[in-house]
Design a protein around this motif. Structure first.
Motif, PDB file in Angstrom:
ATOM      1  N   LEU A  31      21.275 -61.976  43.105  1.00 22.49           N
ATOM      2  CA  LEU A  31      22.450 -61.996  42.224  1.00 22.49           C
ATOM      3  C   LEU A  31      23.507 -62.963  42.744  1.00 22.49           C
ATOM      4  O   LEU A  31      24.219 -63.601  41.954  1.00 22.49           O
ATOM      5  CB  LEU A  31      23.023 -60.584  42.102  1.00 22.49           C
ATOM      6  N   GLU A  32      23.616 -63.062  44.060  1.00 23.15           N
ATOM      7  CA  GLU A  32      24.560 -64.037  44.623  1.00 23.15           C
ATOM      8  C   GLU A  32      24.130 -65.451  44.281  1.00 23.15           C
ATOM      9  O   GLU A  32      24.948 -66.310  43.946  1.00 23.15           O
ATOM     10  CB  GLU A  32      24.659 -63.859  46.137  1.00 23.15           C
ATOM     11  N   LEU A  33      22.818 -65.690  44.359  1.00 19.58           N
ATOM     12  CA  LEU A  33      22.312 -67.010  43.987  1.00 19.58           C
ATOM     13  C   LEU A  33      22.612 -67.324  42.523  1.00 19.58           C
ATOM     14  O   LEU A  33      22.912 -68.472  42.158  1.00 19.58           O
ATOM     15  CB  LEU A  33      20.808 -67.085  44.237  1.00 19.58           C
ATOM     16  N   LEU A  34      22.549 -66.322  41.686  1.00 19.57           N
ATOM     17  CA  LEU A  34      22.856 -66.505  40.267  1.00 19.57           C
ATOM     18  C   LEU A  34      24.301 -66.960  40.079  1.00 19.57           C
ATOM     19  O   LEU A  34      24.608 -67.764  39.195  1.00 19.57           O
ATOM     20  CB  LEU A  34      22.601 -65.194  39.514  1.00 19.57           C
ATOM     21  N   ASP A  35      25.189 -66.465  40.939  1.00 16.64           N
ATOM     22  CA  ASP A  35      26.594 -66.843  40.843  1.00 16.64           C
ATOM     23  C   ASP A  35      26.839 -68.286  41.283  1.00 16.64           C
ATOM     24  O   ASP A  35      27.806 -68.910  40.829  1.00 16.64           O
ATOM     25  CB  ASP A  35      27.462 -65.908  41.703  1.00 16.64           C
ATOM     26  N   VAL A  36      26.005 -68.807  42.174  1.00 16.20           N
ATOM     27  CA  VAL A  36      26.291 -70.131  42.740  1.00 16.20           C
ATOM     28  C   VAL A  36      25.403 -71.240  42.187  1.00 16.20           C
ATOM     29  O   VAL A  36      25.603 -72.404  42.525  1.00 16.20           O
ATOM     30  CB  VAL A  36      26.162 -70.117  44.282  1.00 16.20           C
ATOM     31  N   VAL A  37      24.425 -70.901  41.338  1.00 10.49           N
ATOM     32  CA  VAL A  37      23.470 -71.914  40.898  1.00 10.49           C
ATOM     33  C   VAL A  37      24.139 -73.028  40.105  1.00 10.49           C
ATOM     34  O   VAL A  37      23.710 -74.186  40.172  1.00 10.49           O
ATOM     35  CB  VAL A  37      22.314 -71.275  40.086  1.00 10.49           C
ATOM     36  N   ASP A  38      25.208 -72.740  39.369  1.00  6.23           N
ATOM     37  CA  ASP A  38      25.878 -73.802  38.618  1.00  6.23           C
ATOM     38  C   ASP A  38      26.565 -74.792  39.546  1.00  6.23           C
ATOM     39  O   ASP A  38      26.648 -75.982  39.240  1.00  6.23           O
ATOM     40  CB  ASP A  38      26.909 -73.208  37.650  1.00  6.23           C
ATOM     41  N   GLY A  39      27.049 -74.305  40.685  1.00  5.63           N
ATOM     42  CA  GLY A  39      27.761 -75.186  41.597  1.00  5.63           C
ATOM     43  C   GLY A  39      26.867 -75.925  42.558  1.00  5.63           C
ATOM     44  O   GLY A  39      27.196 -77.026  43.001  1.00  5.63           O
ATOM     45  N   ASP A  40      25.717 -75.358  42.927  1.00  9.72           N
ATOM     46  CA  ASP A  40      24.816 -76.000  43.891  1.00  9.72           C
ATOM     47  C   ASP A  40      23.385 -75.645  43.510  1.00  9.72           C
ATOM     48  O   ASP A  40      22.741 -74.800  44.125  1.00  9.72           O
ATOM     49  CB  ASP A  40      25.153 -75.526  45.307  1.00  9.72           C
ATOM     50  N   ALA A  41      22.888 -76.327  42.478  1.00 12.62           N
ATOM     51  CA  ALA A  41      21.587 -75.983  41.910  1.00 12.62           C
ATOM     52  C   ALA A  41      20.455 -76.159  42.912  1.00 12.62           C
ATOM     53  O   ALA A  41      19.559 -75.311  43.010  1.00 12.62           O
ATOM     54  CB  ALA A  41      21.322 -76.830  40.660  1.00 12.62           C
ATOM     55  N   ALA A  42      20.486 -77.239  43.688  1.00 14.21           N
ATOM     56  CA  ALA A  42      19.383 -77.513  44.611  1.00 14.21           C
ATOM     57  C   ALA A  42      19.282 -76.439  45.692  1.00 14.21           C
ATOM     58  O   ALA A  42      18.189 -75.927  45.985  1.00 14.21           O
ATOM     59  CB  ALA A  42      19.574 -78.885  45.250  1.00 14.21           C
ATOM     60  N   ALA A  43      20.437 -76.082  46.278  1.00 16.53           N
ATOM     61  CA  ALA A  43      20.421 -75.075  47.344  1.00 16.53           C
ATOM     62  C   ALA A  43      20.024 -73.711  46.802  1.00 16.53           C
ATOM     63  O   ALA A  43      19.230 -72.987  47.416  1.00 16.53           O
ATOM     64  CB  ALA A  43      21.792 -75.007  48.012  1.00 16.53           C
ATOM     65  N   ALA A  44      20.571 -73.361  45.625  1.00 16.87           N
ATOM     66  CA  ALA A  44      20.239 -72.069  45.033  1.00 16.87           C
ATOM     67  C   ALA A  44      18.757 -72.005  44.675  1.00 16.87           C
ATOM     68  O   ALA A  44      18.088 -70.989  44.892  1.00 16.87           O
ATOM     69  CB  ALA A  44      21.104 -71.814  43.802  1.00 16.87           C
ATOM     70  N   GLY A  45      18.220 -73.100  44.129  1.00 21.11           N
ATOM     71  CA  GLY A  45      16.803 -73.130  43.787  1.00 21.11           C
ATOM     72  C   GLY A  45      15.920 -72.983  45.017  1.00 21.11           C
ATOM     73  O   GLY A  45      14.916 -72.257  44.995  1.00 21.11           O
ATOM     74  N   GLY A  46      16.296 -73.653  46.092  1.00 23.33           N
ATOM     75  CA  GLY A  46      15.527 -73.530  47.318  1.00 23.33           C
ATOM     76  C   GLY A  46      15.545 -72.121  47.879  1.00 23.33           C
ATOM     77  O   GLY A  46      14.500 -71.593  48.316  1.00 23.33           O
ATOM     78  N   ALA A  47      16.713 -71.485  47.855  1.00 27.01           N
ATOM     79  CA  ALA A  47      16.811 -70.115  48.346  1.00 27.01           C
ATOM     80  C   ALA A  47      16.028 -69.148  47.467  1.00 27.01           C
ATOM     81  O   ALA A  47      15.416 -68.187  47.957  1.00 27.01           O
ATOM     82  CB  ALA A  47      18.283 -69.702  48.403  1.00 27.01           C
ATOM     83  N   ALA A  48      16.011 -69.420  46.144  1.00 24.26           N
ATOM     84  CA  ALA A  48      15.242 -68.572  45.228  1.00 24.26           C
ATOM     85  C   ALA A  48      13.746 -68.660  45.538  1.00 24.26           C
ATOM     86  O   ALA A  48      13.020 -67.656  45.488  1.00 24.26           O
ATOM     87  CB  ALA A  48      15.504 -68.990  43.781  1.00 24.26           C
ATOM     88  N   ARG A  49      13.269 -69.847  45.876  1.00 30.49           N
ATOM     89  CA  ARG A  49      11.858 -70.006  46.239  1.00 30.49           C
ATOM     90  C   ARG A  49      11.519 -69.193  47.486  1.00 30.49           C
ATOM     91  O   ARG A  49      10.423 -68.609  47.579  1.00 30.49           O
ATOM     92  CB  ARG A  49      11.559 -71.485  46.489  1.00 30.49           C
ATOM     93  N   GLU A  50      12.439 -69.147  48.450  1.00 25.77           N
ATOM     94  CA  GLU A  50      12.202 -68.357  49.655  1.00 25.77           C
ATOM     95  C   GLU A  50      12.076 -66.866  49.310  1.00 25.77           C
ATOM     96  O   GLU A  50      11.216 -66.158  49.852  1.00 25.77           O
ATOM     97  CB  GLU A  50      13.323 -68.577  50.665  1.00 25.77           C
TER      98      GLU A  50
END
Length: 885
Positions: free
Chosen positions: A23-42
């Motif tokens: 859910l935290e990643l969902l909050d930040v994906v608009d601001g830092d898509a690459a980092a959020a996407g990478g963390a989601a893959r983990e």
């Protein structure tokens, strides 16, 4: 390190912790898509089948939005499927909220609305109010794109209070941006601007810098629809800069920039931007956006007279819109298709029937301007078919908007009223309507500060001005033709360019451009030193783009409408001189002569035939001056030169020979490419005192520039073997002169010496830029002095002599709007400019200049002084006296 990376390091054993992290990643994906996407893959690598995985998949899908729509849709659909398999209806509904936008981007609007309905069925309890509000924002976006504006507004209205109550700034900003754009399409400009301003302020207050791209882009769109073009271009530029910083794709900005440039009359540049947008959108599979950009490109191609290209683009756009169930947009694309058929000359009952049906569809769709365009084409088609009553009725419907609405709509309405009056036999009324329409165009041009925007805006009045000129040529006197021609001719030159608000930024970039250009010109040496010249060339292109953008952001200022030209006053100011103004309607060239209180009209013939000889003359002059090729090739050029000059003399002057007989002074007002003619090369003009002006009004204004005291400024640029000796010789004629030589003669120093000078002389290499005349320049010690540099002068020199090749050439827009070094100085208030319209030989130029200045120093006026100098040195016919002589 970003919050996304911080979240990725949290323990992953506990499901609740995993969910919190997702859910935290969902909050930040608009601001830092690459980092959020990478963390989601983990997260997914550890477990791809729990509640956290449904959220992580949604994050992964959202992270792809800026560069891969197919991947975005695939991962988000996986989120829906995983949530459904785990019996998590809320997570499935939330994922569908994101999925429906992705589907709409791909053109699958029916699927998008189906997903919205499935999500809405789940989000019905009080505990899901916020999720339902968010769904309604995205559903509103899809409905808005389908042209179902009332339903979209209902979605936004239902969502807004919930978002405000929950202080959900992110989604409130999205909603305001979308609604503002839609209100702009509906011509509700104040409400639209209020939404966007509120969205920008809210985003900035909570640090949502990552959505600045879309906010500024949409605000630019709103300003454009309100007719505020410079401000719109500034917002679009801000969006581009924001997009570059955060790494988003810029296709939507290119499309909006195309829209703004087309509104200003820069059709070819608009088409380039639209095609750039299409290429990127096709690469990403963005079918929704591609369709809109194709329509934009079709409109630009039509305005640029690329009718076949316009027809093909519009047909493809209509097919795309139809497939996407976007009937309102399909109607607009059809209108452009029909306009292309009309432009190709079709006047059939079938076209009239199609145009009538199209008008109905456009009005039903709620478009503001396009119904009038289609109705006017229908009226013209009906008139051509002899259906006078129907044509009169259609014209009258279009003309109802003469007194209200955007300038483009009023301009069209006056055009329709003029044609209606002509249909009814009221030629006088038709002419008065043309005058009223051109006043609207002048008011619109007044809102633009940049020279190129003002010059280009004249193209918006091409048909109206042509109609007025045709009225005068077919049934009016020579006096009426001259007055009518002057209504539209070179109007922007009679207003000094506005000073950019960002003058400091502009000056800094111009200085950097000089440095980079100098480095590029030294490219062989730079390559030997290991310098990457290509990077310097890219930087030069970037700097030129930024300079052009900064200048275009300058708003205009209101001015009082010009009074009609009074020929009695003009004749009195001529004081025995004869004025010859060339006028063109399509391929027909005419000359109007005003001399001794009498005005006469003379048919010259084919403009294209004149251009053929002019091109031969200019080619030959260039080869002779530069001694290009073998001796036999130079001899051949001399023969071409002799033939072309005689032919042009016969074509342009024989029909009016009796009216300009003798050796009296002439004021010549060319049209089109005749502005590049070396008049002194024509046999009957040798030794005659000639002054060339962009228009009779411009000549009159220059003639009234008063005498004023001031210094004499002399300078020379690099690379001219005789320049130093030339300036040294001139310094002896003007003991009080300030002479800049060598490294002293930099761009800023030369410009400062010109400011307020009574006389200035510069010997330098000149370069005319056909691709962008405002970057035409004079080569100085530290690089090029461009037109943009000149526009910063407080007071242009009263008399300026440019001993430089091609320095009098200008880019020519419809309405004989000129852009170049010479025209810029006339607009800035110079009385007289002596410069060259062709390459010149250094030795001959130096001899000419010595004689010219000797005569000026003896008190002779510039035009007679130039005539005497060219009589003594006939090898230098390329120089002309511009302004008032």
């Amino acid at each position: 390190m970003t919050r996304a990376h911080d979240a990725a390091r949290l323990p992953s054993a506990d499901g609740a912790v995993r969910l919190a992290r997702a859910l935290e990643l969902l909050d930040v994906v608009d601001g830092d898509a690459a980092a959020a996407g990478g963390a989601a893959r983990e997260l997914l690598a550890a477990n791809d089948a729990d509640e956290a995985a449904t959220v992580a998949l949604r994050v992964l899908g959202l992270s792809f939005r800026t560069h891969d729509d197919i991947a975005a849709e695939t991962e988000t659909r996986r989120a829906v499927g995983t949530a459904d398999s785990l019996a998590l209806p809320l997570r499935a509904a939330q994922a569908r909220t994101s999925l429906l936008v992705m589907l709409s981007q791909l053109g699958r609007t029916r699927d998008a609305l189906r997903e919205a309905a499935l999500a809405e069925a789940v989000l019905q309890g009080p505990e899901t109010q916020l999720d339902l509000a968010r769904l309604r924002v995205n559903k509103g976006l899809v409905l808005q794109r389908l042209g179902r504006s009332a339903e979209a507004l209902a979605c936004y209205a239902a969502a807004e209070p919930v978002l405000v109550r929950h202080q959900d700034a992110r989604w409130e900003v999205f909603m305001l941006s979308l609604r503002g754009t839609m209100l702009a399409y509906q011509a509700k400009h104040e409400a639209a601007a209020a939404d966007l301003r509120r969205g920008i302020a809210l985003a900035e207050s909570v640090g949502m810098t990552y959505i600045g791209f879309n906010l500024h882009l949409n605000y630019g769109f709103v300003l454009l629809r309100a007719g505020r073009i410079p401000e719109a271009l500034q917002e679009i530029t801000r969006a581009l800069r924001a997009g570059e910083q955060i790494g988003v794709r810029l296709e939507s900005a290119y499309a909006d920039q195309a829209d703004a440039l087309l509104a200003a009359g820069l059709a070819s540049e608009a088409l380039e931007n639209a095609e750039r947008a299409i290429a990127g959108q096709l690469e990403r599979g963005r079918a929704f956006d591609v369709a809109e950009s194709r329509l934009m490109a079709a409109r630009a191609a039509l305005a640029a007279n690329q009718v076949g290209r316009a027809s093909a683009l519009a047909a493809q756009a209509r097919a795309d819109f139809t497939e996407q169930r976007r009937r309102t947009w399909a109607a607009w694309a059809w209108q452009v298709e029909l306009a292309a058929r009309f432009a190709e000359g079709e006047r059939t009952a079938e076209l009239l029937r199609d145009l009538t049906r199209c008008v109905t569809r456009l009005e039903r769709a709620g478009w503001q301007f396009t119904p009038s365009q289609a109705r006017l084409q229908a009226a013209r088609t009906a008139a051509a078919l002899g259906r006078r009553a129907r044509a009169e009725r259609l014209y009258a419907q279009v003309s109802e908007d003469r007194f209200s609405g955007p300038a483009t709509l009023r301009l069209l309405a006056w055009e329709a009223e003029s044609e209606r009056r002509l249909l009814l036999g009221d030629r006088g009324g038709a002419g008065r309507c043309v005058s009223q329409g051109l006043k609207v165009l002048a008011e619109f041009a007044g809102t633009l500060g940049a020279t190129d925007l003002r010059a280009a805006s004249a193209s918006l009045g091409t048909e109206l001005a042509a109609a007025g000129l045709r009225l005068s040529l077919e049934g009016g006197s020579a006096r009426s033709v001259l007055i009518r021609a002057e209504q539209w001719r070179a109007a922007s030159l009679r207003r000094a360019p506005a000073r950019p608000a960002q003058s400091g930024q502009l000056a800094e970039r111009l200085a950097r451009l000089r440095a980079v250009t100098t480095q590029v010109q030294e490219s062989p040496l730079k390559k030997a030193e290991g310098t990457d010249v290509r990077s310097l060339q890219r930087e030069r292109v970037r700097l030129e783009e930024e300079i052009r953008e900064l200048a275009r952001h300058t708003p205009g200022s209101p001015v009082a409408p010009e009074a009609p030209l009074v020929l009695k006053t003009l004749d009195e100011e001529l004081r025995g001189r004869a004025l010859v103004e060339y006028v063109r309607l399509e391929d027909e060239l005419h000359a109007i002569v005003l001399a001794g209180g009498r005005c006469t009209r003379h048919r010259i013939g084919s403009y294209q035939a004149v251009l053929t000889e002019l091109e031969s003359l200019r080619f030959a002059m260039g080869r002779i001056a530069k001694q290009h090729g073998s001796a036999s090739m130079v001899l051949g050029a001399q023969k071409i030169y002799q033939h072309a000059r005689k032919e042009l003399d016969s074509m342009l002057l024989d029909p009016l020979r009796k009216r300009i007989a003798g050796d009296g002074e002439l004021v010549l007002v060319p049209t089109g490419s005749l502005h590049a003619l070396a008049w002194a090369a024509l046999p009957s003009m040798q030794g005659r005192v000639l002054t060339v002006a962009p228009s009779a009004r411009s000549w009159l204004a220059a003639e009234r520039v008063p005498e004023r005291p001031g210094p004499v400024a002399l300078a020379h640029g690099p690379g001219l073997p005789h320049a130093q000796d030339e300036v040294a010789a001139l310094a002896k004629l003007y003991p009080d002169a300030k002479a800049l030589q060598g490294a002293e003669a930099g761009a800023n120093a030369v410009a400062e010496s010109w400011d307020g000078a009574r006389l200035a002389h510069l010997a330098a290499h000149g370069k005319f830029r056909r691709d962008n005349p405002l970057f035409s320049n004079l080569e100085l010690a530290d690089g090029p002095l461009t037109v943009y540099d000149l526009e910063s002068l407080g007071r242009a020199p009263r008399v300026l002599i440019l001993s430089a090749c091609d320095s009098a050439l200008s880019g020519i827009h419809p309405g004989d709007e000129l852009m170049g070094v010479a025209s810029a100085l006339l607009a800035l208030g110079s009385k007289t400019l002596i410069a060259s319209v062709a390459p010149v030989d250094d030795e001959h130029t130096r001899a000419l200049m010595t004689t010219l200045h000797t005569e000026l120093g003896g008190g002779m006026r510039p035009a007679p002084a130039l005539a005497k100098a060219q009589a003594e040195h006939p090898e230098a016919p390329a120089f002309i006296c511009l302004g008032a002589g």
